[in-house]
Motif scaffolding. Structure first.
Motif, mmCIF file in Angstrom:
data_model
loop_
_atom_site.group_PDB
_atom_site.id
_atom_site.type_symbol
_atom_site.label_atom_id
_atom_site.label_comp_id
_atom_site.label_asym_id
_atom_site.label_seq_id
_atom_site.Cartn_x
_atom_site.Cartn_y
_atom_site.Cartn_z
ATOM 1 N N THR A 73 0.810 -1.214 0.000
ATOM 2 C CA THR A 73 0.000 0.000 0.000
ATOM 3 C C THR A 73 0.849 1.274 0.000
ATOM 4 N N LYS A 74 1.936 1.276 0.754
ATOM 5 C CA LYS A 74 2.756 2.477 0.882
ATOM 6 C C LYS A 74 3.865 2.568 -0.165
ATOM 7 N N ASP A 75 4.214 1.458 -0.771
ATOM 8 C CA ASP A 75 5.296 1.448 -1.750
ATOM 9 C C ASP A 75 4.932 0.486 -2.877
ATOM 10 N N ASP A 76 4.337 1.022 -3.942
ATOM 11 C CA ASP A 76 3.842 0.137 -5.000
ATOM 12 C C ASP A 76 4.938 -0.455 -5.883
ATOM 13 N N THR A 77 6.191 -0.195 -5.537
ATOM 14 C CA THR A 77 7.277 -0.896 -6.236
ATOM 15 C C THR A 77 7.487 -2.284 -5.634
ATOM 16 N N ILE A 78 6.913 -2.505 -4.451
ATOM 17 C CA ILE A 78 6.959 -3.841 -3.831
ATOM 18 C C ILE A 78 5.762 -4.620 -4.370
ATOM 19 N N ASP A 79 6.020 -5.494 -5.324
ATOM 20 C CA ASP A 79 4.980 -6.153 -6.114
ATOM 21 C C ASP A 79 4.872 -7.644 -5.744
ATOM 22 N N TYR A 80 3.666 -8.042 -5.313
ATOM 23 C CA TYR A 80 3.427 -9.437 -4.922
ATOM 24 C C TYR A 80 2.617 -10.191 -5.982
ATOM 25 N N THR A 81 2.376 -9.564 -7.108
ATOM 26 C CA THR A 81 1.446 -10.127 -8.089
ATOM 27 C C THR A 81 1.828 -11.530 -8.547
ATOM 28 N N GLN A 82 3.041 -11.700 -9.036
ATOM 29 C CA GLN A 82 3.422 -12.994 -9.613
ATOM 30 C C GLN A 82 3.443 -14.099 -8.564
ATOM 31 N N LYS A 83 3.930 -13.764 -7.366
ATOM 32 C CA LYS A 83 3.919 -14.762 -6.291
ATOM 33 C C LYS A 83 2.499 -15.211 -5.995
ATOM 34 N N MET A 84 1.568 -14.240 -5.946
ATOM 35 C CA MET A 84 0.178 -14.579 -5.627
ATOM 36 C C MET A 84 -0.470 -15.362 -6.761
ATOM 37 N N VAL A 85 -0.184 -14.999 -8.006
ATOM 38 C CA VAL A 85 -0.742 -15.719 -9.147
ATOM 39 C C VAL A 85 -0.247 -17.163 -9.154
ATOM 40 N N ASP A 86 1.028 -17.354 -8.930
ATOM 41 C CA ASP A 86 1.604 -18.707 -8.922
ATOM 42 C C ASP A 86 1.010 -19.549 -7.794
ATOM 43 N N PHE A 87 0.913 -18.946 -6.606
ATOM 44 C CA PHE A 87 0.332 -19.670 -5.465
ATOM 45 C C PHE A 87 -1.120 -20.020 -5.747
ATOM 46 N N SER A 88 -1.874 -19.049 -6.267
ATOM 47 C CA SER A 88 -3.308 -19.237 -6.502
ATOM 48 C C SER A 88 -3.571 -20.351 -7.503
ATOM 49 N N LYS A 89 -2.784 -20.405 -8.567
ATOM 50 C CA LYS A 89 -2.954 -21.458 -9.563
ATOM 51 C C LYS A 89 -2.669 -22.831 -8.963
ATOM 52 N N ALA A 90 -1.558 -22.936 -8.248
ATOM 53 C CA ALA A 90 -1.180 -24.231 -7.667
ATOM 54 C C ALA A 90 -2.193 -24.672 -6.611
ATOM 55 N N LYS A 91 -2.613 -23.747 -5.765
ATOM 56 C CA LYS A 91 -3.554 -24.085 -4.689
ATOM 57 C C LYS A 91 -4.916 -24.455 -5.255
ATOM 58 N N SER A 92 -5.389 -23.700 -6.246
ATOM 59 C CA SER A 92 -6.693 -23.985 -6.849
ATOM 60 C C SER A 92 -6.710 -25.344 -7.517
ATOM 61 N N GLU A 93 -5.632 -25.674 -8.223
ATOM 62 C CA GLU A 93 -5.544 -26.977 -8.880
ATOM 63 C C GLU A 93 -5.508 -28.107 -7.855
ATOM 64 N N HIS A 94 -4.837 -27.872 -6.734
ATOM 65 C CA HIS A 94 -4.797 -28.867 -5.657
ATOM 66 C C HIS A 94 -6.188 -29.058 -5.056
ATOM 67 N N LEU A 95 -6.900 -27.959 -4.809
ATOM 68 C CA LEU A 95 -8.241 -28.038 -4.226
ATOM 69 C C LEU A 95 -9.223 -28.704 -5.184
ATOM 70 N N ALA A 96 -9.019 -28.497 -6.489
ATOM 71 C CA ALA A 96 -9.931 -29.071 -7.488
ATOM 72 C C ALA A 96 -9.913 -30.594 -7.473
ATOM 73 N N LYS A 97 -8.841 -31.175 -6.970
ATOM 74 C CA LYS A 97 -8.720 -32.633 -6.917
ATOM 75 C C LYS A 97 -9.377 -33.228 -5.666
#
Length: 317
Positions: A73-97
């Motif tokens: 929020t205070k420093d938008d150069t600190i970007d968590y997007t790719q980490k969150m996308v990667d985690f979300s894909k892996a976790k969602s695929e795991h839950l789908a099983k």
């Protein structure tokens, strides 16, 4: 209809775990007191999942016109997007099983919010986003019932969500881990009145699908039926549709009831239609006559008993 251990995903903070940015939680009394006896909750905190500490700096969604980013929020150069996308894909695929039957997410969260999450653009913010984790979850499992914790305070939204969870659980249980067209057709037979109440169009579409079952490969038929079923149940049943279904149910007793009994039955349905009586009153009358005049087909209809009575979900409908 009572099943124990139905798997439902949930934001860990909604289960009372102290994983929020400030070290707190957003425990839901409804989840803890009412749903826990029926569901086996699978807890997920996406922020903790990507290694963020508790407590931690706040994060938010920011649009750069090309895509939505998850940043500090205070420093938008600190970007968590790719980490969150990667985690979300892996976790969602795991839950789908895991044959997950529903998911309760934390409202307004930049990772877990289902709708109306703030997205910042320069000096303004619009409530038009979806949390990155929940977006991926819904993309991976578009048939999955997903609801926000706050919206479960609305009796209509709550009943609709819980009904969908139990319906999907029933579907998986009916398949027994080995789906066949015959099992799907048998399941469909028990959900005819439910579908009539939720969506006349879906009722017709699924009826046609089932009638032409031999034209589809077994896996395709199963997948298409599940998708269409769960989409149909997302459409909330109206009083008008419910009343029409009740009139349909009354027809099974037409020759068995006296003129006075038929008039009383119709009066209860009409009073429900205009909002004077809750749905439970009319359902109770149907069940009463079923004890006097058993009918195998009508008794099998999930519409009459879609979830455990102790949840008291039809008292306010």
């Amino acid at each position: 209809m009572e099943r124990q251990g139905i798997k439902v995903g949930i934001s860990a903070c909604v289960m009372g775990e102290k994983v929020r940015f400030d070290g707190g939680h957003k425990a839901s009394r409804f989840v803890e007191n009412e749903l826990s006896p029926h569901f086996e909750f699978v807890k997920v905190c996406p922020e903790v999942g990507i290694g963020m500490p508790v407590p931690r700096p706040t994060i938010r969604l920011v649009s750069n016109e090309e895509r939505v980013l998850l940043v500090d929020t205070k420093d938008d150069t600190i970007d968590y997007t790719q980490k969150m996308v990667d985690f979300s894909k892996a976790k969602s695929e795991h839950l789908a099983k895991q044959d997950l039957c529903g998911y309760i997410v934390c409202a307004k969260s930049p990772t877990c919010g289902m709708e109306r999450v703030k997205v910042y653009k320069k000096n303004s913010a619009a409530k038009e986003g979806v949390g990155l984790f929940t977006q991926q979850l819904m993309n991976t499992m578009p048939w999955l019932p997903v609801e926000e914790d706050g919206r479960l305070n609305d009796p209509v939204l709550k009943e609709n969500f819980i009904s969908r969870v139990f319906a999907l659980s029933d579907f998986y249980e009916s398949m027994g881990g080995a789906p066949t067209p015959g099992k799907v057709v048998a399941f469909h037979s028990r959900y005819k009145l439910t579908l009539m109440a939720h969506s006349q169009d879906a009722y017709k579409t699924l009826g046609q699908l089932v009638a032409n079952v031999k034209q589809f490969p077994a896996d395709e038929f199963y997948t298409q039926y599940r998708s269409t079923l769960m989409t149909a149940l997302t459409e909330r049943a109206s009083r008008k549709n419910n009343a029409n279904v009740l009139m349909h149910a009354q027809g099974y007793f037409k020759k068995l009831l006296s003129s006075v009994e038929r008039q009383q039955f119709r009066k209860v349905i009409d009073e429900y239609r205009v909002g004077t009586l809750p749905l439970l009153s009319a359902i109770t009358m149907v069940n009463h006559y079923l004890t006097l005049y058993p009918n195998e087909y009508l008794s099998s209809q999930v519409f009459l008993n879609p979830h455990p009575h102790e949840l008291r979900l039809r008292y306010a409908l």
